[in-house]
Design a protein around this motif. Structure first.
Motif, PDB file in Angstrom:
ATOM      1  N   ASP A   1       0.817  -1.213   0.000  1.00 54.24           N
ATOM      2  CA  ASP A   1       0.000   0.000   0.000  1.00 54.24           C
ATOM      3  C   ASP A   1       0.854   1.268   0.000  1.00 54.24           C
ATOM      4  O   ASP A   1       0.392   2.325  -0.454  1.00 54.24           O
ATOM      5  CB  ASP A   1      -0.934   0.007   1.220  1.00 54.24           C
ATOM      6  N   ARG A   2       2.070   1.172   0.526  1.00 47.85           N
ATOM      7  CA  ARG A   2       2.944   2.339   0.600  1.00 47.85           C
ATOM      8  C   ARG A   2       3.586   2.668  -0.750  1.00 47.85           C
ATOM      9  O   ARG A   2       4.151   3.753  -0.913  1.00 47.85           O
ATOM     10  CB  ARG A   2       4.054   2.111   1.638  1.00 47.85           C
ATOM     11  N   ILE A   3       3.519   1.771  -1.702  1.00 47.47           N
ATOM     12  CA  ILE A   3       4.181   2.000  -2.989  1.00 47.47           C
ATOM     13  C   ILE A   3       3.419   3.056  -3.783  1.00 47.47           C
ATOM     14  O   ILE A   3       2.226   2.908  -4.065  1.00 47.47           O
ATOM     15  CB  ILE A   3       4.266   0.690  -3.800  1.00 47.47           C
ATOM     16  N   ASP A   4       4.079   4.123  -4.109  1.00 47.89           N
ATOM     17  CA  ASP A   4       3.517   5.205  -4.930  1.00 47.89           C
ATOM     18  C   ASP A   4       4.512   5.485  -6.047  1.00 47.89           C
ATOM     19  O   ASP A   4       5.490   6.202  -5.862  1.00 47.89           O
ATOM     20  CB  ASP A   4       3.281   6.451  -4.076  1.00 47.89           C
ATOM     21  N   ILE A   5       4.280   4.888  -7.197  1.00 54.20           N
ATOM     22  CA  ILE A   5       5.240   4.935  -8.297  1.00 54.20           C
ATOM     23  C   ILE A   5       4.468   5.047  -9.606  1.00 54.20           C
ATOM     24  O   ILE A   5       3.288   4.669  -9.686  1.00 54.20           O
ATOM     25  CB  ILE A   5       6.128   3.665  -8.280  1.00 54.20           C
ATOM     26  N   ASP A   6       5.128   5.573 -10.645  1.00 55.21           N
ATOM     27  CA  ASP A   6       4.467   5.736 -11.934  1.00 55.21           C
ATOM     28  C   ASP A   6       4.071   4.406 -12.558  1.00 55.21           C
ATOM     29  O   ASP A   6       2.981   4.277 -13.107  1.00 55.21           O
ATOM     30  CB  ASP A   6       5.377   6.494 -12.902  1.00 55.21           C
ATOM     31  N   GLY A   7       4.985   3.429 -12.489  1.00 51.74           N
ATOM     32  CA  GLY A   7       4.674   2.182 -13.168  1.00 51.74           C
ATOM     33  C   GLY A   7       5.393   0.985 -12.590  1.00 51.74           C
ATOM     34  O   GLY A   7       6.482   1.098 -12.029  1.00 51.74           O
ATOM     35  N   ILE A   8       4.755  -0.174 -12.722  1.00 55.31           N
ATOM     36  CA  ILE A   8       5.332  -1.467 -12.358  1.00 55.31           C
ATOM     37  C   ILE A   8       5.331  -2.321 -13.624  1.00 55.31           C
ATOM     38  O   ILE A   8       4.276  -2.647 -14.168  1.00 55.31           O
ATOM     39  CB  ILE A   8       4.508  -2.167 -11.253  1.00 55.31           C
ATOM     40  N   LEU A   9       6.528  -2.661 -14.109  1.00 53.96           N
ATOM     41  CA  LEU A   9       6.645  -3.440 -15.335  1.00 53.96           C
ATOM     42  C   LEU A   9       7.121  -4.870 -15.096  1.00 53.96           C
ATOM     43  O   LEU A   9       7.014  -5.704 -15.987  1.00 53.96           O
ATOM     44  CB  LEU A   9       7.611  -2.748 -16.311  1.00 53.96           C
ATOM     45  N   GLU A  10       7.656  -5.127 -13.897  1.00 51.17           N
ATOM     46  CA  GLU A  10       8.171  -6.462 -13.600  1.00 51.17           C
ATOM     47  C   GLU A  10       8.253  -6.627 -12.100  1.00 51.17           C
ATOM     48  O   GLU A  10       8.165  -5.655 -11.342  1.00 51.17           O
ATOM     49  CB  GLU A  10       9.561  -6.631 -14.234  1.00 51.17           C
ATOM     50  N   THR A  11       8.421  -7.867 -11.651  1.00 48.74           N
ATOM     51  CA  THR A  11       8.469  -8.126 -10.209  1.00 48.74           C
ATOM     52  C   THR A  11       9.666  -7.460  -9.539  1.00 48.74           C
ATOM     53  O   THR A  11       9.641  -7.201  -8.340  1.00 48.74           O
ATOM     54  CB  THR A  11       8.544  -9.638  -9.954  1.00 48.74           C
ATOM     55  N   GLY A  12      10.730  -7.179 -10.319  1.00 48.89           N
ATOM     56  CA  GLY A  12      11.907  -6.543  -9.742  1.00 48.89           C
ATOM     57  C   GLY A  12      11.610  -5.180  -9.137  1.00 48.89           C
ATOM     58  O   GLY A  12      12.242  -4.781  -8.147  1.00 48.89           O
ATOM     59  N   TYR A  13      10.643  -4.445  -9.716  1.00 49.95           N
ATOM     60  CA  TYR A  13      10.250  -3.157  -9.157  1.00 49.95           C
ATOM     61  C   TYR A  13       9.720  -3.348  -7.733  1.00 49.95           C
ATOM     62  O   TYR A  13      10.123  -2.647  -6.802  1.00 49.95           O
ATOM     63  CB  TYR A  13       9.152  -2.520 -10.014  1.00 49.95           C
ATOM     64  N   ILE A  14       8.787  -4.288  -7.587  1.00 47.51           N
ATOM     65  CA  ILE A  14       8.161  -4.502  -6.279  1.00 47.51           C
ATOM     66  C   ILE A  14       9.165  -5.103  -5.305  1.00 47.51           C
ATOM     67  O   ILE A  14       9.178  -4.746  -4.119  1.00 47.51           O
ATOM     68  CB  ILE A  14       6.927  -5.414  -6.431  1.00 47.51           C
ATOM     69  N   GLU A  15      10.007  -5.996  -5.786  1.00 46.76           N
ATOM     70  CA  GLU A  15      10.972  -6.658  -4.912  1.00 46.76           C
ATOM     71  C   GLU A  15      11.851  -5.638  -4.198  1.00 46.76           C
ATOM     72  O   GLU A  15      12.084  -5.731  -2.989  1.00 46.76           O
ATOM     73  CB  GLU A  15      11.833  -7.626  -5.726  1.00 46.76           C
TER      74      GLU A  15
END
Length: 483
Positions: free
Chosen positions: A186-200
């Motif tokens: 819920d804390r993630i505030d980002i323009d885009g997520i294109l792969e699991t590496g972003y979230i990791e």
């Protein structure tokens, strides 16, 4: 209609299909390439046009009686309708009605389910995850057929609005881990997520550590097995990689076929991996330390052979090691980036040609080529790529320590490394568990793999309530029938 044209201005791939029925206008709006136009024509447009009376053309009638699409819902808010279009749905608007109708008719191209390249197995299922979120969750559903398997959805990314699926088994998962995971997402505030590496990188405990604190897998059977142990799986739309957490260091050495082969084969392979990870990490540093500071440790005949091989080499052992290790890594990277049909051939031939030419030219010694080759082979025995590349990188600072302090430098480097591993956490779970802290009862699946009938309970750190996974008397016994 004008509002949709304003929202999707300068979007050449948006299609407006106008329908007129006795003076009343309706529009079917969708993005070209994201839906199956044949099904839209047959099950929506043709069915609507078949009704000639205006009174029958209402939102409720269209939903309940006219269209023959299974997934239908009404939508009252324009922003939500626009998001439905962006997700690959078609929207039908009718003049005089304040609601639109959303039809799910997916038609975008997806890759077929095939064996994953990053986790090939001799024995076991040949299916792997693909880039479709719903296909991936269905692959896990096929293996865990229980209503306790929950898959919660959310969207992350202001611009991409990437669909995320959080999978867990209710009654087994640790609620505290699940709560902490949702809080971090819920804390993630980002323009885009294109792969699991972003979230990791955004949710792991220590983002500066070189070690992977979240397991990545392409195999549905691996994801299902971890869910049954009380872990949580995160599916990300658009990538075949699924994140498994919490994760431990020893989990990175486990392959799916360890549990499909005979127990003795699994034990041999598990021990072999643990031995060769030490080779991949320390062998070049050990060679540098011994040849530079501790020649008395080498048997006389071998020492004379090594000295003769190094007699014409103009560089010290550390420079020689760096030249060969960096060349080997460059060849490996080139083999990955080149087309598959020639990538392996180029990397193998390149290593042979460069190694032979370097020895003949007197740039490196033959023993160093052997050391680098053994190190490269050893790194390929690690099942998880994220841990393998971490080991490959760590051998460079160990070589530097060995060149300065000898074996003492290697010992200091390993102590620092072990302290770091013992301090790491993965969503509150000790990364080196069950070795540190030591739990003898859970060592059944770490250095070796005990028979399935001995593994009666789930890991303590992952499961707080439902720890028992099977009956206690599953050991096979011969059926002795008298007479």
């Amino acid at each position: 209609m004008a509002v949709f044209k304003e929202i999707f201005s300068h979007c050449s791939d948006l299609v407006y299909r106008k329908i007129e029925i006795e003076g009343r206008q309706a529009y079917v709006i969708y993005l070209d390439g994201l839906i199956k136009t044949e099904d839209l024509q047959n099950h929506v447009i043709d069915e609507v046009l078949a009704r000639k009376q205006v009174g029958q053309l209402s939102v409720e009638k269209v939903e309940e009686e006219i269209v023959t699409v299974s997934a239908v819902k009404d939508q009252s808010y324009l922003e939500d309708a626009a998001n439905d279009i962006l997700e690959g749905n078609a929207v039908l608007t009718i003049d005089g009605h304040n609601k639109g109708i959303v039809f799910s008719i997916p038609g975008y191209k997806t890759r077929g389910v095939s064996e994953p390249d990053s986790e090939a197995a001799i024995r076991g299922p040949r299916e792997g995850f693909i880039e479709s979120l719903r296909v991936n969750t269905s692959l896990v559903r096929r293996k865990i057929k229980t209503t306790n398997l929950k898959i919660e959805s959310m969207k992350i990314g202001v611009q991409t609005q990437t669909n995320i699926g959080i999978a867990y088994i209710d009654g087994i998962v640790d609620k505290n881990v699940l709560k902490e995971l949702k809080h971090r997402l819920d804390r993630i505030d980002i323009d885009g997520i294109l792969e699991t590496g972003y979230i990791e990188e955004l949710i792991e405990d220590n983002s500066w550590s070189i070690f992977p604190q979240i397991q990545i897998t392409e195999r549905p059977d691996t994801a299902a097995a971890n869910l049954l142990e009380g872990r949580v799986a995160i599916f990300v739309d658009g990538t075949p990689f699924v994140m498994i957490l919490p994760s431990t260091f020893w989990q990175q050495f486990q392959a799916s076929e360890d549990y499909y082969d005979r127990v003795y084969i699994a034990i041999f392979l598990r021990v072999l991996r643990l031995m060769f990870v030490a080779v991949a990490l320390m062998l070049p540093a050990f060679y540098v330390a011994v040849t530079t500071y501790h020649q008395e440790m080498i048997p006389t005949n071998l020492l004379l052979s090594v000295a003769a091989a190094r007699e014409s080499i103009p560089f010290p052992a550390i420079v020689e090691a760096f030249i060969m290790e960096l060349s080997f890594e460059a060849l490996r990277e080139a083999g990955v980036r080149l087309p598959k049909t020639i990538g392996q051939a180029v990397s193998i031939l390149g290593a042979l040609v460069i190694g032979t030419a370097a020895v003949e030219a007197g740039i490196v010694s033959a023993p160093m080529v052997i050391i680098v080759s053994l190190t490269g082979i050893a790194s390929f025995t690690i099942p998880k790529f994220s841990l393998a590349i971490a080991i490959r990188l760590l051998r460079f600072p160990l070589m530097i320590l060995a060149s300065i302090f000898g074996l003492f430098g290697i010992v200091v480097g390993m102590v620092i490394l072990l302290i770091h591993l013992c301090k790491l956490r993965s969503f509150g779970v000790p990364y080196f568990e069950p070795v540190a802290p030591l739990r003898f009862s859970e060592l059944k699946d770490v250095f070796i793999r005990t028979p399935i009938w001995m593994q009666n309970s789930r890991p303590d750190d992952f499961v707080k309530e439902n720890k028992k996974r099977q009956a206690n008397d599953l050991k096979p016994s011969p059926n002795k029938n008298e007479g």
